[in-house]
Write a protein that holds these residues in place. Structure first.
Motif, PDB file in Angstrom:
ATOM      1  N   LEU A  88       0.873  -1.171   0.000  1.00  0.00           N
ATOM      2  CA  LEU A  88       0.000   0.000   0.000  1.00  0.00           C
ATOM      3  C   LEU A  88       0.910   1.219   0.000  1.00  0.00           C
ATOM      4  CD1 LEU A  88      -2.954   1.131   0.330  1.00  0.00           C
ATOM      5  CD2 LEU A  88      -2.429   1.286   2.778  1.00  0.00           C
ATOM      6  N   ARG A  89       0.830   2.006  -1.054  1.00  0.00           N
ATOM      7  CA  ARG A  89       1.699   3.170  -1.167  1.00  0.00           C
ATOM      8  C   ARG A  89       0.853   4.409  -1.407  1.00  0.00           C
ATOM      9  NH1 ARG A  89       1.539   1.034  -6.380  1.00  0.00           N
ATOM     10  NH2 ARG A  89       1.355   2.591  -8.052  1.00  0.00           N
ATOM     11  N   LYS A  90       1.447   5.559  -1.161  1.00  0.00           N
ATOM     12  CA  LYS A  90       0.764   6.808  -1.454  1.00  0.00           C
ATOM     13  C   LYS A  90       1.352   7.390  -2.730  1.00  0.00           C
ATOM     14  CE  LYS A  90      -1.423  10.716   0.746  1.00  0.00           C
ATOM     15  NZ  LYS A  90      -1.579  11.536   1.966  1.00  0.00           N
ATOM     16  N   SER A  91       0.457   7.710  -3.650  1.00  0.00           N
ATOM     17  CA  SER A  91       0.858   8.287  -4.929  1.00  0.00           C
ATOM     18  C   SER A  91       0.123   9.607  -5.101  1.00  0.00           C
ATOM     19  CB  SER A  91       0.506   7.327  -6.080  1.00  0.00           C
ATOM     20  OG  SER A  91       0.828   7.898  -7.325  1.00  0.00           O
ATOM     21  N   GLY A  92       0.815  10.699  -4.841  1.00  0.00           N
ATOM     22  CA  GLY A  92       0.161  12.004  -4.855  1.00  0.00           C
ATOM     23  C   GLY A  92      -0.846  12.092  -3.728  1.00  0.00           C
ATOM     24  N   GLU A  93      -2.099  12.348  -4.064  1.00  0.00           N
ATOM     25  CA  GLU A  93      -3.159  12.450  -3.062  1.00  0.00           C
ATOM     26  C   GLU A  93      -3.890  11.128  -2.854  1.00  0.00           C
ATOM     27  OE1 GLU A  93      -3.742  15.240  -1.233  1.00  0.00           O
ATOM     28  OE2 GLU A  93      -1.910  15.942  -2.216  1.00  0.00           O
ATOM     29  N   LEU A  94      -3.482  10.091  -3.557  1.00  0.00           N
ATOM     30  CA  LEU A  94      -4.197   8.818  -3.505  1.00  0.00           C
ATOM     31  C   LEU A  94      -3.354   7.723  -2.867  1.00  0.00           C
ATOM     32  CD1 LEU A  94      -5.760   8.717  -7.092  1.00  0.00           C
ATOM     33  CD2 LEU A  94      -6.850   9.499  -4.966  1.00  0.00           C
ATOM     34  N   PHE A  95      -4.059   6.714  -2.344  1.00  0.00           N
ATOM     35  CA  PHE A  95      -3.421   5.482  -1.884  1.00  0.00           C
ATOM     36  C   PHE A  95      -3.658   4.416  -2.945  1.00  0.00           C
ATOM     37  CE2 PHE A  95      -4.096   7.825   1.988  1.00  0.00           C
ATOM     38  CZ  PHE A  95      -2.913   7.600   2.686  1.00  0.00           C
ATOM     39  N   VAL A  96      -2.621   3.663  -3.234  1.00  0.00           N
ATOM     40  CA  VAL A  96      -2.726   2.598  -4.231  1.00  0.00           C
ATOM     41  C   VAL A  96      -2.363   1.279  -3.559  1.00  0.00           C
ATOM     42  CG1 VAL A  96      -1.933   1.707  -6.443  1.00  0.00           C
ATOM     43  CG2 VAL A  96      -2.140   4.183  -6.099  1.00  0.00           C
ATOM     44  N   ALA A  97      -3.328   0.353  -3.554  1.00  0.00           N
ATOM     45  CA  ALA A  97      -3.096  -0.984  -3.005  1.00  0.00           C
ATOM     46  C   ALA A  97      -2.840  -1.937  -4.165  1.00  0.00           C
ATOM     47  CB  ALA A  97      -4.300  -1.447  -2.205  1.00  0.00           C
ATOM     48  N   ARG A  98      -1.767  -2.685  -4.046  1.00  0.00           N
ATOM     49  CA  ARG A  98      -1.431  -3.686  -5.064  1.00  0.00           C
ATOM     50  C   ARG A  98      -1.517  -5.072  -4.437  1.00  0.00           C
ATOM     51  NH1 ARG A  98       1.056  -3.965  -9.991  1.00  0.00           N
ATOM     52  NH2 ARG A  98       2.225  -5.872 -10.471  1.00  0.00           N
ATOM     53  N   THR A  99      -2.280  -5.952  -5.060  1.00  0.00           N
ATOM     54  CA  THR A  99      -2.445  -7.297  -4.525  1.00  0.00           C
ATOM     55  C   THR A  99      -1.326  -8.206  -5.025  1.00  0.00           C
ATOM     56  OG1 THR A  99      -3.774  -8.165  -6.349  1.00  0.00           O
ATOM     57  CG2 THR A  99      -4.940  -6.956  -4.605  1.00  0.00           C
ATOM     58  N   GLU A 100      -1.203  -9.367  -4.395  1.00  0.00           N
ATOM     59  CA  GLU A 100      -0.193 -10.333  -4.817  1.00  0.00           C
ATOM     60  C   GLU A 100      -0.470 -10.832  -6.230  1.00  0.00           C
ATOM     61  OE1 GLU A 100      -0.063 -13.358  -1.846  1.00  0.00           O
ATOM     62  OE2 GLU A 100       1.141 -12.140  -0.458  1.00  0.00           O
ATOM     63  N   ALA A 101      -1.728 -10.717  -6.677  1.00  0.00           N
ATOM     64  CA  ALA A 101      -2.088 -11.125  -8.039  1.00  0.00           C
ATOM     65  C   ALA A 101      -1.739 -10.051  -9.062  1.00  0.00           C
ATOM     66  CB  ALA A 101      -3.578 -11.442  -8.110  1.00  0.00           C
ATOM     67  N   GLY A 102      -1.288  -8.876  -8.594  1.00  0.00           N
ATOM     68  CA  GLY A 102      -0.893  -7.816  -9.499  1.00  0.00           C
ATOM     69  C   GLY A 102      -1.967  -6.788  -9.788  1.00  0.00           C
ATOM     70  N   ASP A 103      -3.162  -6.935  -9.201  1.00  0.00           N
ATOM     71  CA  ASP A 103      -4.227  -5.950  -9.391  1.00  0.00           C
ATOM     72  C   ASP A 103      -3.954  -4.716  -8.544  1.00  0.00           C
ATOM     73  OD1 ASP A 103      -5.810  -7.599 -11.091  1.00  0.00           O
ATOM     74  OD2 ASP A 103      -6.445  -8.732  -9.319  1.00  0.00           O
ATOM     75  N   GLU A 104      -4.400  -3.562  -9.015  1.00  0.00           N
ATOM     76  CA  GLU A 104      -4.242  -2.322  -8.268  1.00  0.00           C
ATOM     77  C   GLU A 104      -5.579  -1.623  -8.108  1.00  0.00           C
ATOM     78  OE1 GLU A 104      -1.228   0.245  -9.840  1.00  0.00           O
ATOM     79  OE2 GLU A 104       0.390  -0.944  -8.938  1.00  0.00           O
ATOM     80  N   VAL A 105      -5.747  -0.965  -6.965  1.00  0.00           N
ATOM     81  CA  VAL A 105      -6.939  -0.170  -6.697  1.00  0.00           C
ATOM     82  C   VAL A 105      -6.494   1.101  -5.992  1.00  0.00           C
ATOM     83  CG1 VAL A 105      -7.366  -1.425  -4.553  1.00  0.00           C
ATOM     84  CG2 VAL A 105      -9.214  -0.141  -5.611  1.00  0.00           C
ATOM     85  N   ALA A 106      -7.100   2.226  -6.347  1.00  0.00           N
ATOM     86  CA  ALA A 106      -6.708   3.518  -5.783  1.00  0.00           C
ATOM     87  C   ALA A 106      -7.880   4.136  -5.039  1.00  0.00           C
ATOM     88  CB  ALA A 106      -6.241   4.461  -6.884  1.00  0.00           C
ATOM     89  N   ALA A 107      -7.562   4.885  -3.980  1.00  0.00           N
ATOM     90  CA  ALA A 107      -8.601   5.524  -3.183  1.00  0.00           C
ATOM     91  C   ALA A 107      -8.048   6.756  -2.485  1.00  0.00           C
ATOM     92  CB  ALA A 107      -9.158   4.549  -2.153  1.00  0.00           C
ATOM     93  N   ARG A 240       0.599  -7.358  11.353  1.00  0.00           N
ATOM     94  CA  ARG A 240       0.653  -7.392   9.890  1.00  0.00           C
ATOM     95  C   ARG A 240       0.743  -5.967   9.340  1.00  0.00           C
ATOM     96  NH1 ARG A 240      -4.286 -11.678   9.769  1.00  0.00           N
ATOM     97  NH2 ARG A 240      -3.138 -13.572   9.305  1.00  0.00           N
ATOM     98  N   THR A 241       1.888  -5.357   9.523  1.00  0.00           N
ATOM     99  CA  THR A 241       2.073  -3.974   9.066  1.00  0.00           C
ATOM    100  C   THR A 241       2.845  -3.880   7.753  1.00  0.00           C
ATOM    101  OG1 THR A 241       4.085  -3.796  10.406  1.00  0.00           O
ATOM    102  CG2 THR A 241       2.026  -3.044  11.420  1.00  0.00           C
ATOM    103  N   ASP A 242       3.454  -4.985   7.331  1.00  0.00           N
ATOM    104  CA  ASP A 242       4.340  -4.941   6.164  1.00  0.00           C
ATOM    105  C   ASP A 242       3.714  -4.316   4.913  1.00  0.00           C
ATOM    106  OD1 ASP A 242       6.438  -5.918   7.558  1.00  0.00           O
ATOM    107  OD2 ASP A 242       6.399  -7.937   6.715  1.00  0.00           O
ATOM    108  N   PRO A 243       2.451  -4.630   4.584  1.00  0.00           N
ATOM    109  CA  PRO A 243       1.904  -4.052   3.349  1.00  0.00           C
ATOM    110  C   PRO A 243       1.939  -2.525   3.313  1.00  0.00           C
ATOM    111  CG  PRO A 243       0.519  -5.846   4.103  1.00  0.00           C
ATOM    112  CD  PRO A 243       1.503  -5.573   5.196  1.00  0.00           C
TER     113      PRO A 243
END
Length: 308
Positions: A88-107, A240-243
């Motif tokens: 889970l990273r911050k990109s500009g004003e959004l958070f982007v979660a990337r799953t182990e399957a490679g899917d991404e979702v932003a919020a 479980r803080t690693d993500p």
């Protein structure tokens, strides 16, 4: 996966245990666009029967409680998708979660509800033993159920001493077993144990004895046989803080997230709730965290949208 980076959601909830599902119920009722990403392995699923969760006078299993919460979230249209968030990273004003399957979702906001993983003793048929109440993890939750029994506390260090002393609330027969690890205590802590009649056994366990399908006794490497009615694991837990490491949120001495009174981390827009937060590991606390975080998210977004 819902919420691609070009159509950001209002929030991402990472984790589908009691904390994550409560946050989902609140956000759904606030009519927010969000997604719960659930790895499908909540700690609560291990609970054989909880008697201290309010509203269930006859007790409730972890699986039943989770099923009820999922059904309630679904009733209000809360989207829950199976997946494991790798980062889970911050990109500009959004958070982007990337799953182990490679899917991404932003919020616009994100909620870490990932809980902890218990450090388990190396004993046979562990899951079945937990389900039958022969090995327990939470003296706060179910100490009442072992009144007067012979209790073995598995662990070492100050935390294990604290659990052993806590169990003296319910029984006079408490033994602390380090499973061969050094106890690692000060003379003062050793005196505290002795003063409460708690024996510390630092020998490794060489054999586990079962009778009628249950753990009945342990034999140490020195050949001593110790009989117990119930064993408590006080070996600690790994948060479980690693993500969320890419987002850079601060953690405390225990490795859990530090949050303010509104469950906000020091990263703007990132919240943390439940056992992954510094404090008391209880379902009721996790649900309270979720209510606070979800309401804060809704109120914050309303202000940003000029609707409050």
């Amino acid at each position: 996966m819902a919420g691609a980076a070009d159509t950001p959601l209002d929030s991402i909830i990472v984790g589908g245990g009691p904390a994550g599902l409560t946050a989902a119920i609140y956000l759904a009722r606030y009519r927010r666009r969000f997604l719960v990403i659930d790895a499908g392995a909540p700690r609560a699923a291990w609970i054989p029967l909880s008697h201290n969760h309010a509203g269930f006078p006859d007790g409730v299993t972890g699986m039943d409680l989770l099923a009820r919460m999922r059904a309630q979230a679904k009733r209000y249209g809360a989207p829950v998708e199976r997946g494991c968030v790798a980062s889970l990273r911050k990109s500009g004003e959004l958070f982007v979660a990337r799953t182990e399957a490679g899917d991404e979702v932003a919020a616009r906001t994100a909620v870490m509800a990932t809980g902890v993983i218990d450090v388990e003793p190396v004993l046979p048929n562990l899951y079945q033993a937990v389900q039958r109440g022969l090995i327990r993890h939470c003296p706060i939750c179910d100490g009442f159920e072992v009144i007067g029994q012979r209790i073995g506390v598995l662990g070492h260090g100050a935390d294990a001493v604290g659990d052993a002393l806590w169990m003296r609330t319910y029984t006079d027969d408490v033994t602390l077993l380090t499973l061969g690890e050094p106890l690692g205590l000060s003379d003062g802590d050793r005196r505290r144990l002795a003063g409460r009649g708690i024996r510390a056994v630092e020998q490794p366990v060489a054999e586990v004895h079962a009778e009628a399908g249950r753990i009945a006794a342990l034999t140490t490497a020195a050949g001593e046989r110790l009989a117990f009615d119930t064993l408590y694991s006080a070996l600690g837990a790994v948060p479980r803080t690693d993500p969320a490491r890419p987002a850079g949120a601060r953690t405390g001495a225990s490795g859990r997230f530090e949050v303010d009174a509104h469950c906000r981390t020091d990263v703007e827009g990132l919240f943390a709730i439940g056992d992954v937060v510094e404090g008391l590991n209880q379902i009721s606390v996790a649900m309270g965290h979720a209510a606070i975080a979800a309401t804060t998210i809704h109120r914050t977004l309303l202000k940003e949208e000029g609707r409050l």
